[in-house]
Design a protein around this motif. Sequence first.
Motif, PDB file in Angstrom:
ATOM      1  N   VAL A   1       0.876  -1.165   0.000  1.00  0.00           N
ATOM      2  CA  VAL A   1       0.000   0.000   0.000  1.00  0.00           C
ATOM      3  C   VAL A   1       0.914   1.215   0.000  1.00  0.00           C
ATOM      4  CG1 VAL A   1      -1.874   1.205   1.137  1.00  0.00           C
ATOM      5  CG2 VAL A   1      -1.681  -1.280   1.348  1.00  0.00           C
ATOM      6  N   ALA A   2       0.627   2.196  -0.883  1.00  0.00           N
ATOM      7  CA  ALA A   2       1.461   3.391  -0.982  1.00  0.00           C
ATOM      8  C   ALA A   2       0.613   4.643  -0.824  1.00  0.00           C
ATOM      9  CB  ALA A   2       2.191   3.410  -2.327  1.00  0.00           C
ATOM     10  N   SER A   3       1.197   5.651  -0.210  1.00  0.00           N
ATOM     11  CA  SER A   3       0.519   6.947  -0.089  1.00  0.00           C
ATOM     12  C   SER A   3       0.630   7.696  -1.415  1.00  0.00           C
ATOM     13  CB  SER A   3       1.157   7.771   1.025  1.00  0.00           C
ATOM     14  OG  SER A   3       2.490   8.123   0.677  1.00  0.00           O
ATOM     15  N   ASP A   4      -0.176   8.701  -1.561  1.00  0.00           N
ATOM     16  CA  ASP A   4      -0.172   9.463  -2.815  1.00  0.00           C
ATOM     17  C   ASP A   4      -0.112  10.955  -2.497  1.00  0.00           C
ATOM     18  OD1 ASP A   4      -0.299  10.295  -5.410  1.00  0.00           O
ATOM     19  OD2 ASP A   4      -2.437   9.887  -5.669  1.00  0.00           O
ATOM     20  N   GLY A   5       0.968  11.603  -2.971  1.00  0.00           N
ATOM     21  CA  GLY A   5       1.088  13.049  -2.811  1.00  0.00           C
ATOM     22  C   GLY A   5       1.452  13.539  -1.431  1.00  0.00           C
ATOM     23  N   LEU A   6       1.997  12.679  -0.589  1.00  0.00           N
ATOM     24  CA  LEU A   6       2.403  13.097   0.755  1.00  0.00           C
ATOM     25  C   LEU A   6       3.921  13.283   0.815  1.00  0.00           C
ATOM     26  CD1 LEU A   6       0.179  10.805   3.019  1.00  0.00           C
ATOM     27  CD2 LEU A   6      -0.261  13.158   2.261  1.00  0.00           C
ATOM     28  N   LYS A   7       4.324  14.283   1.563  1.00  0.00           N
ATOM     29  CA  LYS A   7       5.748  14.572   1.705  1.00  0.00           C
ATOM     30  C   LYS A   7       6.435  13.474   2.498  1.00  0.00           C
ATOM     31  CE  LYS A   7       8.927  18.211   3.211  1.00  0.00           C
ATOM     32  NZ  LYS A   7       9.050  19.554   3.853  1.00  0.00           N
ATOM     33  N   THR A   8       7.581  13.003   1.979  1.00  0.00           N
ATOM     34  CA  THR A   8       8.281  11.906   2.646  1.00  0.00           C
ATOM     35  C   THR A   8       9.645  12.306   3.201  1.00  0.00           C
ATOM     36  OG1 THR A   8       9.279  11.177   0.555  1.00  0.00           O
ATOM     37  CG2 THR A   8       7.144  10.204   1.173  1.00  0.00           C
ATOM     38  N   ALA A   9      10.160  13.466   2.809  1.00  0.00           N
ATOM     39  CA  ALA A   9      11.503  13.864   3.244  1.00  0.00           C
ATOM     40  C   ALA A   9      11.444  15.097   4.132  1.00  0.00           C
ATOM     41  CB  ALA A   9      12.392  14.140   2.026  1.00  0.00           C
TER      42      ALA A   9
ATOM     43  N   LEU B   1       3.693   6.547  10.794  1.00  0.00           N
ATOM     44  CA  LEU B   1       3.305   5.504   9.854  1.00  0.00           C
ATOM     45  C   LEU B   1       2.716   4.325  10.620  1.00  0.00           C
ATOM     46  CD1 LEU B   1       6.432   5.443   7.472  1.00  0.00           C
ATOM     47  CD2 LEU B   1       4.380   6.886   7.348  1.00  0.00           C
ATOM     48  N   THR B   2       1.558   3.820  10.167  1.00  0.00           N
ATOM     49  CA  THR B   2       0.903   2.678  10.811  1.00  0.00           C
ATOM     50  C   THR B   2       0.394   1.733   9.729  1.00  0.00           C
ATOM     51  OG1 THR B   2       0.186   4.096  12.640  1.00  0.00           O
ATOM     52  CG2 THR B   2      -0.885   1.950  12.434  1.00  0.00           C
ATOM     53  N   GLY B   3       0.824   0.471   9.826  1.00  0.00           N
ATOM     54  CA  GLY B   3       0.352  -0.556   8.884  1.00  0.00           C
ATOM     55  C   GLY B   3      -0.429  -1.620   9.631  1.00  0.00           C
ATOM     56  N   THR B   4      -1.570  -2.061   9.067  1.00  0.00           N
ATOM     57  CA  THR B   4      -2.393  -3.103   9.694  1.00  0.00           C
ATOM     58  C   THR B   4      -2.590  -4.261   8.712  1.00  0.00           C
ATOM     59  OG1 THR B   4      -4.507  -2.196   8.922  1.00  0.00           O
ATOM     60  CG2 THR B   4      -3.624  -1.338  11.010  1.00  0.00           C
TER      61      THR B   4
ATOM     62  N   MET C   1      -4.736  -5.463   3.925  1.00  0.00           N
ATOM     63  CA  MET C   1      -3.721  -4.668   4.613  1.00  0.00           C
ATOM     64  C   MET C   1      -3.981  -3.193   4.315  1.00  0.00           C
ATOM     65  SD  MET C   1      -0.426  -5.565   2.186  1.00  0.00           S
ATOM     66  CE  MET C   1       0.624  -4.366   2.974  1.00  0.00           C
ATOM     67  N   LYS C   2      -3.688  -2.321   5.282  1.00  0.00           N
ATOM     68  CA  LYS C   2      -3.951  -0.890   5.154  1.00  0.00           C
ATOM     69  C   LYS C   2      -2.740  -0.100   5.642  1.00  0.00           C
ATOM     70  CE  LYS C   2      -8.922  -1.509   6.086  1.00  0.00           C
ATOM     71  NZ  LYS C   2     -10.042  -1.140   6.988  1.00  0.00           N
ATOM     72  N   LEU C   3      -2.624   1.110   5.091  1.00  0.00           N
ATOM     73  CA  LEU C   3      -1.568   2.046   5.517  1.00  0.00           C
ATOM     74  C   LEU C   3      -2.218   3.337   5.987  1.00  0.00           C
ATOM     75  CD1 LEU C   3       1.406   3.056   5.729  1.00  0.00           C
ATOM     76  CD2 LEU C   3       1.183   3.813   3.337  1.00  0.00           C
ATOM     77  N   TYR C   4      -1.758   3.816   7.171  1.00  0.00           N
ATOM     78  CA  TYR C   4      -2.216   5.087   7.718  1.00  0.00           C
ATOM     79  C   TYR C   4      -1.007   6.007   7.870  1.00  0.00           C
ATOM     80  CZ  TYR C   4      -6.450   2.500   9.063  1.00  0.00           C
ATOM     81  OH  TYR C   4      -7.602   1.723   9.061  1.00  0.00           O
ATOM     82  N   VAL C   5      -1.184   7.284   7.493  1.00  0.00           N
ATOM     83  CA  VAL C   5      -0.133   8.295   7.664  1.00  0.00           C
ATOM     84  C   VAL C   5      -0.714   9.406   8.538  1.00  0.00           C
ATOM     85  CG1 VAL C   5       1.416   9.926   6.537  1.00  0.00           C
ATOM     86  CG2 VAL C   5       0.873   7.745   5.432  1.00  0.00           C
ATOM     87  N   ASP C   6      -0.090   9.607   9.693  1.00  0.00           N
ATOM     88  CA  ASP C   6      -0.559  10.600  10.662  1.00  0.00           C
ATOM     89  C   ASP C   6      -2.030  10.393  11.032  1.00  0.00           C
ATOM     90  OD1 ASP C   6       1.915  11.860  10.870  1.00  0.00           O
ATOM     91  OD2 ASP C   6       1.487  13.225   9.202  1.00  0.00           O
ATOM     92  N   GLY C   7      -2.392   9.118  11.223  1.00  0.00           N
ATOM     93  CA  GLY C   7      -3.743   8.775  11.678  1.00  0.00           C
ATOM     94  C   GLY C   7      -4.792   8.723  10.591  1.00  0.00           C
ATOM     95  N   LYS C   8      -4.426   9.027   9.350  1.00  0.00           N
ATOM     96  CA  LYS C   8      -5.390   9.013   8.255  1.00  0.00           C
ATOM     97  C   LYS C   8      -5.050   7.895   7.275  1.00  0.00           C
ATOM     98  CE  LYS C   8      -6.112  14.017   8.564  1.00  0.00           C
ATOM     99  NZ  LYS C   8      -6.044  15.310   7.840  1.00  0.00           N
ATOM    100  N   GLN C   9      -6.097   7.181   6.815  1.00  0.00           N
ATOM    101  CA  GLN C   9      -5.857   6.054   5.914  1.00  0.00           C
ATOM    102  C   GLN C   9      -5.372   6.553   4.555  1.00  0.00           C
ATOM    103  OE1 GLN C   9      -8.826   2.915   5.883  1.00  0.00           O
ATOM    104  NE2 GLN C   9      -8.504   2.526   3.677  1.00  0.00           N
ATOM    105  N   ALA C  10      -4.264   5.961   4.089  1.00  0.00           N
ATOM    106  CA  ALA C  10      -3.683   6.337   2.802  1.00  0.00           C
ATOM    107  C   ALA C  10      -3.987   5.321   1.713  1.00  0.00           C
ATOM    108  CB  ALA C  10      -2.176   6.485   2.950  1.00  0.00           C
ATOM    109  N   GLY C  11      -4.390   4.100   2.070  1.00  0.00           N
ATOM    110  CA  GLY C  11      -4.699   3.087   1.062  1.00  0.00           C
ATOM    111  C   GLY C  11      -4.986   1.743   1.686  1.00  0.00           C
ATOM    112  N   GLU C  12      -5.517   0.813   0.848  1.00  0.00           N
ATOM    113  CA  GLU C  12      -5.868  -0.542   1.290  1.00  0.00           C
ATOM    114  C   GLU C  12      -5.760  -1.487   0.095  1.00  0.00           C
ATOM    115  OE1 GLU C  12      -9.778  -2.975   3.071  1.00  0.00           O
ATOM    116  OE2 GLU C  12      -9.825  -0.779   2.861  1.00  0.00           O
ATOM    117  N   VAL C  13      -5.218  -2.687   0.309  1.00  0.00           N
ATOM    118  CA  VAL C  13      -5.124  -3.705  -0.759  1.00  0.00           C
ATOM    119  C   VAL C  13      -5.384  -5.081  -0.152  1.00  0.00           C
ATOM    120  CG1 VAL C  13      -3.478  -2.354  -2.143  1.00  0.00           C
ATOM    121  CG2 VAL C  13      -2.631  -4.019  -0.458  1.00  0.00           C
ATOM    122  N   PRO C  14      -5.845  -6.026  -0.982  1.00  0.00           N
ATOM    123  CA  PRO C  14      -6.062  -7.396  -0.489  1.00  0.00           C
ATOM    124  C   PRO C  14      -4.751  -8.189  -0.476  1.00  0.00           C
ATOM    125  CG  PRO C  14      -6.774  -7.241  -2.760  1.00  0.00           C
ATOM    126  CD  PRO C  14      -6.366  -5.862  -2.352  1.00  0.00           C
ATOM    127  N   VAL C  15      -4.686  -9.202   0.395  1.00  0.00           N
ATOM    128  CA  VAL C  15      -3.543 -10.119   0.460  1.00  0.00           C
ATOM    129  C   VAL C  15      -4.129 -11.522   0.454  1.00  0.00           C
ATOM    130  CG1 VAL C  15      -1.437 -10.768   1.678  1.00  0.00           C
ATOM    131  CG2 VAL C  15      -2.287  -8.431   1.858  1.00  0.00           C
TER     132      VAL C  15
END
Length: 396
Positions: free
Chosen positions: A293-301, A307-310, A318-332
């Motif tokens: 799962v990748a974020s889109d348009g967020l500053k990384t440097a 960062l939180t992955g579930t 599986m899901k990715l959260y950046v600063d408490g907000k969900q950035a994406g989700e994909v099946p595994v």
Amino acid sequence: MTDGTDRPNSPQPGPAQGNGGGSGSGGYGYPQAPGAGGPGAAGGYGYPQAPAAGGYGFPQPGQPNPYQQDPHPQDAYPQEPHQQEPAQEPLPGPAFTPAPQPDWQAMADRSDAGRRTKRRMIVIGAAVAACAVAAATTLWFMNDDSGGADPKPGPVAEGSQSPSASPSEPAWDDPHTVPGQPNLLRDRTGSTNIALGPQAEQGPGTKRGEIRFKDNPNSYAQGAGQAVDTTKSFTVSARVFSSAKSGSRIAVSQGDGVSYSFELGHEAVNGKNSWIFRVQSGNDGAEATTSQVASDGLKTASAWAMLTGTYDATAKTMKLYVDGKQAGEVPVAAGIWAAPGPIQLGRARHHDIWAGQWAGAMDNVRVWDSALTAAQVATVKGGKSEVKPTHSWLIS
């Protein structure tokens, strides 16, 4: 007037008896005592008168006598010692009054009082400064996770070694490390401590107990064992700061064999630097299949991010959260491969080698043995998670 020669001496008749008879002074034929008024007075008959001052043949007053030598020349006879005259008594005058003396005791008391006042002012100033520093520090800790801009980590000298200390004398009083072992991060809620590599730094020069990495193979940290059971649901989270503007950089991973089982960090995705949460599936990693799962348009440097992955083993998502907000989700669909080896900080295992060295800092590393919900993840950034983590390190 005489010419200076002696006259002939003619005898005189003796004095007549009676009439003042005898040889009394002033009688006939005898000169009178000097000063008497008779004919025998000085200058009387038969005797030359005293030469008048300034007369012929005699020196004038105040002039030297050419006919008479000094009877006592200076070079012939010593002078009689001069008899010192008795000292005269001082004339009476006004009484002497000594100048008034300063009050030395009063001056000393005033000096002591001034010093005591200065010391009191120094102590009060130091106390005020200490209170101001404490208040500023408290406000900084309270506001650091409030959504504002996070501070950057301080500079770290290249090639510096991690702090060391004897077991009985810890390098500093740090709640984030095992007592007496400053190179061993203490698991605050579990039993899996993490050892720092030679060039990973955590100590008095860092902030909030963060750990720092220098983008080289010796800058990492490795746990004493696995912290995540990837065959079950789990959540992994870390607050990170990346100094690298591009490339694959891994903050947290697990596994030290052929390949990793999961990794959390940032990577170039579709030509953009993105935060990523990636898992490994397949046949023991030999024929790897990845899901990410990748974020889109967020500053990384050059910015802090939580960062939180579930992973939900039941829903196979599986899901990715950046600063408490969900950035994406994909099946595994195939699940996550349970790679052997302990939890890692600052690197990941790729094709049997270490890769993805982290450049920057991190803290607040936590693991849960469940997939947190979106509401629960939102509280992670503020450090007030509703669910107690199974493992945690560098918690501020």
